[in-house]
Scaffold this active site. Structure first.
Site, PDB file in Angstrom:
ATOM      1  N   ARG A   3      19.714  41.829  35.719  1.00 33.66           N
ATOM      2  CA  ARG A   3      19.836  43.222  36.164  1.00 33.66           C
ATOM      3  C   ARG A   3      19.001  43.549  37.398  1.00 33.66           C
ATOM      4  NH1 ARG A   3      21.400  42.737  31.373  1.00 33.66           N
ATOM      5  NH2 ARG A   3      19.688  41.264  31.355  1.00 33.66           N
ATOM      6  N   THR A   4      17.735  43.184  37.379  1.00 32.58           N
ATOM      7  CA  THR A   4      16.855  43.642  38.456  1.00 32.58           C
ATOM      8  C   THR A   4      17.289  43.031  39.791  1.00 32.58           C
ATOM      9  OG1 THR A   4      15.107  43.763  36.827  1.00 32.58           O
ATOM     10  CG2 THR A   4      14.444  43.931  39.121  1.00 32.58           C
ATOM     11  N   LYS A   8       7.207  22.434  46.746  1.00 30.46           N
ATOM     12  CA  LYS A   8       6.420  21.412  47.461  1.00 30.46           C
ATOM     13  C   LYS A   8       4.935  21.750  47.466  1.00 30.46           C
ATOM     14  CE  LYS A   8      10.197  21.271  50.760  1.00 30.46           C
ATOM     15  NZ  LYS A   8      10.469  21.782  52.121  1.00 30.46           N
ATOM     16  N   ARG A  66       9.608  39.236  41.903  1.00 32.26           N
ATOM     17  CA  ARG A  66       9.254  39.085  40.477  1.00 32.26           C
ATOM     18  C   ARG A  66       8.482  37.788  40.340  1.00 32.26           C
ATOM     19  NH1 ARG A  66      13.319  39.748  35.460  1.00 32.26           N
ATOM     20  NH2 ARG A  66      12.849  41.912  35.979  1.00 32.26           N
ATOM     21  N   HIS A 116       6.583  46.979  35.492  1.00 38.30           N
ATOM     22  CA  HIS A 116       7.940  46.839  36.036  1.00 38.30           C
ATOM     23  C   HIS A 116       8.338  48.242  36.525  1.00 38.30           C
ATOM     24  CE1 HIS A 116      11.935  45.557  36.733  1.00 38.30           C
ATOM     25  NE2 HIS A 116      12.227  44.973  35.584  1.00 38.30           N
TER      26      HIS A 116
HETATM   27  N1   CP Z   1      15.458  44.942  32.769  1.00 38.94           N
HETATM   28  C1   CP Z   1      15.275  43.778  33.383  1.00 38.94           C
HETATM   29  O1   CP Z   1      14.228  43.551  34.018  1.00 38.94           O
HETATM   30  O2   CP Z   1      16.293  42.885  33.242  1.00 38.94           O
HETATM   31  P1   CP Z   1      16.396  41.491  33.965  1.00 38.94           P
HETATM   32  O3   CP Z   1      15.283  40.611  33.398  1.00 38.94           O
HETATM   33  O4   CP Z   1      17.766  40.969  33.661  1.00 38.94           O
HETATM   34  O5   CP Z   1      16.150  41.708  35.430  1.00 38.94           O
END
Ligand code: CP
Length: 302
Positions: free
Chosen positions: A51-52, A80, A101, A129
């Site tokens: 999703r993100t 590397k 991320r 998040h």
């Molecule tokens: N909600 C969320 O962070 O989903 P993903 O891990 O799929 O990005």
């Protein structure tokens, strides 16, 4: 917000957060525009995501921008031995904005300090998040009409669930009553509870989900975060403790909505998906509009 990185949800004031939500509502009505034609956004995902990453990429694509980056750091020079600092400096020479991320708590703050362009934290370990929080706030407001004075239950892994940490902190601006449901060993960290106490708000802690379902406006289900456990036996013990099914939705408030940041494993049975309370797929879709609003605000285009 022009040029301002988003690492923790409190980096943006309540007023700035509301501005993003209001702008997202405009993008929901008109998500395809040519605002980002001259811009490049880098998405660096050192951890898996559906999703993100894809909603960020969809947001940019629908606004005419270009995407560079990786969804698996083993295909980059990190493999590397390149450092995070060198990676970020290099990518910030190639892009106008970085979305990252990373599994290490605090890595996003560090990356924002070495980056030449603004950086958005798309999840740093079990810490925060914040873009998920903006879309969660948007979704709660969409379903309840406002954000004030709600009873919100968080169910599952409140210790490692970074979406929970950021959202609890954000909801402290809205006189929320918190209902925290988890096994003893996965309780909300004290550092997050401090935000609730600082605002003199009320929270209740439970181990049984059935105790909260009739009381709340929002039921925020979460996955037990298997990847954060050092002891696999501990994960096995807690992994099936909270499974919401349709039969449990009795005596509920009329306005109850069920949210989940997703992915789900088994914590919401599929028989819930077609109930009027299920709102988690719409929640994920809202991520596109909220991220469009955030990107345009940071780039000074809205
Ligand atoms: N909600 C969320 O962070 O989903 P993903 O891990 O799929 O990005």
């Amino acid at each position: 917000m022009k040029g301002k990185s988003l690492i923790s949800i409190n980096d943006y004031s309540k007023e700035e957060q509301i501005k993003i939500l209001d702008l997202a509502a405009e993008f929901e009505k008109n998500p395809v525009q040519n605002i980002l034609e001259k811009y490049v956004v880098a998405t660096l995902f050192f951890e898996p995501s559906t999703r993100t990453r894809l909603s960020f990429e969809s947001a940019v694509s629908r606004l005419g921008g270009k995407i560079i980056g990786f969804s698996d750091s083993s295909s980059s020079s990190v493999k590397k031995g390149e450092s995070l600092k060198d990676t970020i400096i290099t990518v910030s020479n190639y892009s106008d904005l970085i979305v990252m991320r990373n599994p290490v708590e605090g890595s996003a703050r560090y990356a924002s300090e070495v980056s030449k362009v603004p950086l958005i934290n798309a999840g740093d370990g079990a810490n925060q998040h914040p873009t998920q929080t903006l879309l969660d706030l948007y979704t709660i407001r969409q379903t309840q009409g406002n954000l004030d004075n709600l009873h919100v239950a968080f169910v599952g892994d409140l210790k490692y669930g970074r979406t929970v940490h950021s959202l609890v902190i954000a909801l402290c601006n809205y006189n929320t009553t918190f209902h925290l449901v988890s096994p003893i060993e996965l309780k909300l960290p004290s550092a997050v509870k401090m935000h609730i106490k600082d605002k003199n708000l009320t929270y209740f802690q439970y181990t049984d989900m059935n105790d909260v379902i009739p009381q709340v406006d929002i039921l925020y289900m979460t996955r037990i975060q298997k990847e954060r456990f050092s002891d696999s036996l501990e994960y096995e013990r807690v992994k099936n403790l909270y499974i919401l099914n349709k039969n449990m939705l009795k005596g509920i408030k009329e306005n109850l909505k069920i949210l989940h940041p997703m992915p789900r494993v088994n914590e919401i049975s599929t028989d819930v998906d077609n109930t009027p309370q299920a709102h988690y797929f719409q929640q994920a879709l809202n991520g596109v509009y909220v991220r469009q609003a955030l990107i345009c605000s940071i780039l000074g285009l809205k």
